[in-house]
Scaffold this motif. Sequence first.
Motif, PDB file in Angstrom:
ATOM      1  N   GLY A  74     -18.980 -48.488  16.060  1.00 60.37           N
ATOM      2  CA  GLY A  74     -18.845 -47.120  16.539  1.00 60.37           C
ATOM      3  C   GLY A  74     -20.161 -46.379  16.681  1.00 60.37           C
ATOM      4  N   GLY A  75     -20.044 -45.163  17.183  1.00 61.90           N
ATOM      5  CA  GLY A  75     -21.223 -44.357  17.458  1.00 61.90           C
ATOM      6  C   GLY A  75     -21.406 -43.242  16.454  1.00 61.90           C
ATOM      7  N   MET A  76     -22.169 -42.252  16.870  1.00 60.98           N
ATOM      8  CA  MET A  76     -22.524 -41.134  16.012  1.00 60.98           C
ATOM      9  C   MET A  76     -22.629 -39.885  16.870  1.00 60.98           C
ATOM     10  SD  MET A  76     -26.109 -40.670  13.916  1.00 60.98           S
ATOM     11  CE  MET A  76     -25.868 -42.256  13.092  1.00 60.98           C
ATOM     12  N   LEU A  77     -22.124 -38.768  16.343  1.00 56.67           N
ATOM     13  CA  LEU A  77     -22.250 -37.497  17.039  1.00 56.67           C
ATOM     14  C   LEU A  77     -23.339 -36.671  16.380  1.00 56.67           C
ATOM     15  CD1 LEU A  77     -21.231 -35.479  19.173  1.00 56.67           C
ATOM     16  CD2 LEU A  77     -19.643 -34.614  17.433  1.00 56.67           C
ATOM     17  N   VAL A  78     -24.332 -36.272  17.165  1.00 57.49           N
ATOM     18  CA  VAL A  78     -25.373 -35.376  16.697  1.00 57.49           C
ATOM     19  C   VAL A  78     -25.099 -33.998  17.286  1.00 57.49           C
ATOM     20  CG1 VAL A  78     -27.843 -34.849  16.707  1.00 57.49           C
ATOM     21  CG2 VAL A  78     -27.063 -37.221  16.483  1.00 57.49           C
ATOM     22  N   ALA A  79     -24.956 -33.002  16.416  1.00 61.22           N
ATOM     23  CA  ALA A  79     -24.670 -31.629  16.843  1.00 61.22           C
ATOM     24  C   ALA A  79     -25.965 -30.818  16.742  1.00 61.22           C
ATOM     25  CB  ALA A  79     -23.578 -31.025  15.974  1.00 61.22           C
ATOM     26  N   ASN A  80     -26.486 -30.422  17.897  1.00 58.07           N
ATOM     27  CA  ASN A  80     -27.797 -29.784  18.007  1.00 58.07           C
ATOM     28  C   ASN A  80     -27.619 -28.338  18.471  1.00 58.07           C
ATOM     29  OD1 ASN A  80     -30.621 -29.487  18.269  1.00 58.07           O
ATOM     30  ND2 ASN A  80     -30.576 -30.187  20.401  1.00 58.07           N
TER      31      ASN A  80
ATOM     32  N   GLN B 159     -23.601 -20.647  15.559  1.00 56.02           N
ATOM     33  CA  GLN B 159     -22.844 -20.555  14.320  1.00 56.02           C
ATOM     34  C   GLN B 159     -21.365 -20.864  14.538  1.00 56.02           C
ATOM     35  OE1 GLN B 159     -24.276 -19.882  11.226  1.00 56.02           O
ATOM     36  NE2 GLN B 159     -26.194 -20.073  12.363  1.00 56.02           N
ATOM     37  N   SER B 160     -20.749 -21.413  13.487  1.00 58.21           N
ATOM     38  CA  SER B 160     -19.302 -21.585  13.425  1.00 58.21           C
ATOM     39  C   SER B 160     -18.919 -21.547  11.955  1.00 58.21           C
ATOM     40  CB  SER B 160     -18.877 -22.911  14.060  1.00 58.21           C
ATOM     41  OG  SER B 160     -19.015 -23.979  13.132  1.00 58.21           O
ATOM     42  N   PRO B 161     -17.638 -21.430  11.636  1.00 59.48           N
ATOM     43  CA  PRO B 161     -17.229 -21.445  10.229  1.00 59.48           C
ATOM     44  C   PRO B 161     -17.155 -22.843   9.644  1.00 59.48           C
ATOM     45  CG  PRO B 161     -15.328 -21.095  11.642  1.00 59.48           C
ATOM     46  CD  PRO B 161     -16.522 -21.090  12.536  1.00 59.48           C
ATOM     47  N   LEU B 162     -17.516 -23.853  10.426  1.00 55.69           N
ATOM     48  CA  LEU B 162     -17.361 -25.250   9.999  1.00 55.69           C
ATOM     49  C   LEU B 162     -18.640 -25.764   9.351  1.00 55.69           C
ATOM     50  CD1 LEU B 162     -15.619 -26.500  13.262  1.00 55.69           C
ATOM     51  CD2 LEU B 162     -14.512 -25.818  11.112  1.00 55.69           C
ATOM     52  N   PRO B 163     -18.597 -26.164   8.084  1.00 52.69           N
ATOM     53  CA  PRO B 163     -19.800 -26.693   7.434  1.00 52.69           C
ATOM     54  C   PRO B 163     -20.204 -28.040   8.014  1.00 52.69           C
ATOM     55  CG  PRO B 163     -17.898 -26.919   5.988  1.00 52.69           C
ATOM     56  CD  PRO B 163     -17.444 -26.112   7.170  1.00 52.69           C
ATOM     57  N   ALA B 164     -21.491 -28.307   8.011  1.00 56.75           N
ATOM     58  CA  ALA B 164     -22.010 -29.577   8.534  1.00 56.75           C
ATOM     59  C   ALA B 164     -21.536 -30.732   7.659  1.00 56.75           C
ATOM     60  CB  ALA B 164     -23.536 -29.544   8.560  1.00 56.75           C
ATOM     61  N   PRO B 165     -20.879 -31.747   8.239  1.00 58.84           N
ATOM     62  CA  PRO B 165     -20.513 -32.921   7.440  1.00 58.84           C
ATOM     63  C   PRO B 165     -21.748 -33.635   6.884  1.00 58.84           C
ATOM     64  CG  PRO B 165     -19.240 -32.843   9.469  1.00 58.84           C
ATOM     65  CD  PRO B 165     -20.317 -31.805   9.596  1.00 58.84           C
ATOM     66  N   LEU B 166     -22.792 -33.740   7.727  1.00 57.77           N
ATOM     67  CA  LEU B 166     -24.069 -34.332   7.337  1.00 57.77           C
ATOM     68  C   LEU B 166     -25.173 -33.521   8.009  1.00 57.77           C
ATOM     69  CD1 LEU B 166     -23.177 -38.096   7.960  1.00 57.77           C
ATOM     70  CD2 LEU B 166     -23.390 -37.003   5.713  1.00 57.77           C
TER      71      LEU B 166
ATOM     72  N   PRO C 225     -19.650 -40.540  12.074  1.00 55.77           N
ATOM     73  CA  PRO C 225     -20.537 -39.574  11.422  1.00 55.77           C
ATOM     74  C   PRO C 225     -20.847 -38.410  12.356  1.00 55.77           C
ATOM     75  CG  PRO C 225     -21.449 -41.808  11.352  1.00 55.77           C
ATOM     76  CD  PRO C 225     -20.323 -41.828  12.327  1.00 55.77           C
ATOM     77  N   VAL C 226     -20.809 -37.200  11.814  1.00 54.67           N
ATOM     78  CA  VAL C 226     -21.221 -36.004  12.547  1.00 54.67           C
ATOM     79  C   VAL C 226     -22.451 -35.458  11.836  1.00 54.67           C
ATOM     80  CG1 VAL C 226     -20.598 -33.690  13.322  1.00 54.67           C
ATOM     81  CG2 VAL C 226     -18.868 -35.510  13.304  1.00 54.67           C
ATOM     82  N   VAL C 227     -23.586 -35.535  12.519  1.00 54.04           N
ATOM     83  CA  VAL C 227     -24.861 -35.115  11.938  1.00 54.04           C
ATOM     84  C   VAL C 227     -25.298 -33.817  12.602  1.00 54.04           C
ATOM     85  CG1 VAL C 227     -27.291 -35.699  11.595  1.00 54.04           C
ATOM     86  CG2 VAL C 227     -25.545 -37.498  11.493  1.00 54.04           C
TER      87      VAL C 227
ATOM     88  N   GLN D 163     -36.392 -39.067  13.748  1.00 51.81           N
ATOM     89  CA  GLN D 163     -36.564 -40.430  13.241  1.00 51.81           C
ATOM     90  C   GLN D 163     -35.513 -40.759  12.184  1.00 51.81           C
ATOM     91  OE1 GLN D 163     -38.878 -38.070  13.400  1.00 51.81           O
ATOM     92  NE2 GLN D 163     -40.496 -38.828  14.763  1.00 51.81           N
ATOM     93  N   ALA D 164     -35.086 -39.764  11.417  1.00 52.15           N
ATOM     94  CA  ALA D 164     -34.065 -39.989  10.403  1.00 52.15           C
ATOM     95  C   ALA D 164     -32.714 -40.306  11.046  1.00 52.15           C
ATOM     96  CB  ALA D 164     -33.949 -38.764   9.494  1.00 52.15           C
ATOM     97  N   ILE D 165     -32.439 -39.671  12.179  1.00 50.69           N
ATOM     98  CA  ILE D 165     -31.193 -39.948  12.903  1.00 50.69           C
ATOM     99  C   ILE D 165     -31.213 -41.378  13.431  1.00 50.69           C
ATOM    100  CG2 ILE D 165     -29.785 -39.311  14.888  1.00 50.69           C
ATOM    101  CD1 ILE D 165     -30.869 -36.414  14.493  1.00 50.69           C
ATOM    102  N   ALA D 166     -32.342 -41.796  13.998  1.00 47.63           N
ATOM    103  CA  ALA D 166     -32.467 -43.173  14.486  1.00 47.63           C
ATOM    104  C   ALA D 166     -32.313 -44.159  13.336  1.00 47.63           C
ATOM    105  CB  ALA D 166     -33.818 -43.362  15.179  1.00 47.63           C
ATOM    106  N   ARG D 167     -32.907 -43.856  12.194  1.00 45.29           N
ATOM    107  CA  ARG D 167     -32.832 -44.742  11.021  1.00 45.29           C
ATOM    108  C   ARG D 167     -31.384 -44.861  10.525  1.00 45.29           C
ATOM    109  NH1 ARG D 167     -36.685 -42.391   8.473  1.00 45.29           N
ATOM    110  NH2 ARG D 167     -35.451 -41.075   7.078  1.00 45.29           N
ATOM    111  N   PHE D 168     -30.661 -43.748  10.531  1.00 43.49           N
ATOM    112  CA  PHE D 168     -29.257 -43.736  10.106  1.00 43.49           C
ATOM    113  C   PHE D 168     -28.419 -44.632  11.027  1.00 43.49           C
ATOM    114  CE2 PHE D 168     -25.331 -40.715   9.694  1.00 43.49           C
ATOM    115  CZ  PHE D 168     -24.665 -41.662   8.939  1.00 43.49           C
ATOM    116  N   HIS D 169     -28.614 -44.488  12.325  1.00 42.53           N
ATOM    117  CA  HIS D 169     -27.865 -45.302  13.285  1.00 42.53           C
ATOM    118  C   HIS D 169     -28.195 -46.785  13.098  1.00 42.53           C
ATOM    119  CE1 HIS D 169     -25.740 -46.220  17.022  1.00 42.53           C
ATOM    120  NE2 HIS D 169     -26.778 -46.938  17.401  1.00 42.53           N
TER     121      HIS D 169
END
Length: 303
Positions: free
Chosen positions: A225-231, A196-203, A180-182, A209-215
């Motif tokens: 597997g893990g999770m990538l958070v793009a900040n 900015q980039s031309p790439l839409p957010a997958p999630l 997952p890419v959040v 807290q929502a990121i922790a809940r998702f994981h």
Amino acid sequence: MAQAKALMDIHPEVAEAIKAGRPVVALESTIITHGMPWPENDAMAGKVEAIIREEGAVPATIAVIKGRLKIGLSEQERKELAQTKGAMKLSRADLAFALAEGRDGGTTVAATMIAAAWAGIKVFATGGIGGVHKGAETSFDISADLPELARTPVIVVSAGPKAILDGAKTLEVLETNGVPVVCYQSDVVPAFWSRQSPLPAPLRLDEPQAIARFHAMRQELELGGGMLVANPVPEKDEIPADEMAGFISQAQDDAVRLKISGKEVTPYLLGRLLEITGGRSLATNIALVENNARLAAKIAAGF
């Protein structure tokens, strides 16, 4: 696992926090050993650790020192590592080599994830992840960070894939491997130095807290597997994407001309960009690492 723990030295503060279930944030060490010179590297690392403490979490900088896997460094160890000459740049392929041979090394995203998971740390803050290099269809140059994200259950908080990479192909490989890419509070994938980039957010998620809940849900479902958070980097610190694109193109042309390849590509490009931008790329890099550390601490507190 028992053998891995026999090779680890967990800093007492980190060990106590893990045992008590308090928030802990892992930090890589290649940014210390390979990212910038002494004493700026130590000052930066100390500032990032302080930010994590400000947010109520315990920092755990991970490195290999004299063949021991360190989970959390004392201030003295960190200063000595920052002045070490000839430290290895360690990923999955050579982590065991450094331990077996008693070497010193800075851990990349992949190696830091491995060590964090062994120690029981759920969240890791870095700058940007490695990914698919431009021209990978002929060079096959794809970072070990991507398969590590697919196999190791750690949340990696970054400013997105490094902008010197092929962002679209990087996202494609992550999707293929079920990672997952959040994007945090953003509808697009940030491009490291740029928001900015031309790439839409997958999630998209807007609360730590929502990121922790998702994981936690992924772990409950045993998806692995893990999770990538793009900040995104703070707006005041970014270099706009259109401006950065010109700098990156020049640096990549120089790398091709000099026939730089393999593990040397990323360090060369980052160093060349530092020159081309007159230091602006480094200032933005430091700002985004600090921003990611703050978010990572908030996510760690969300469990």
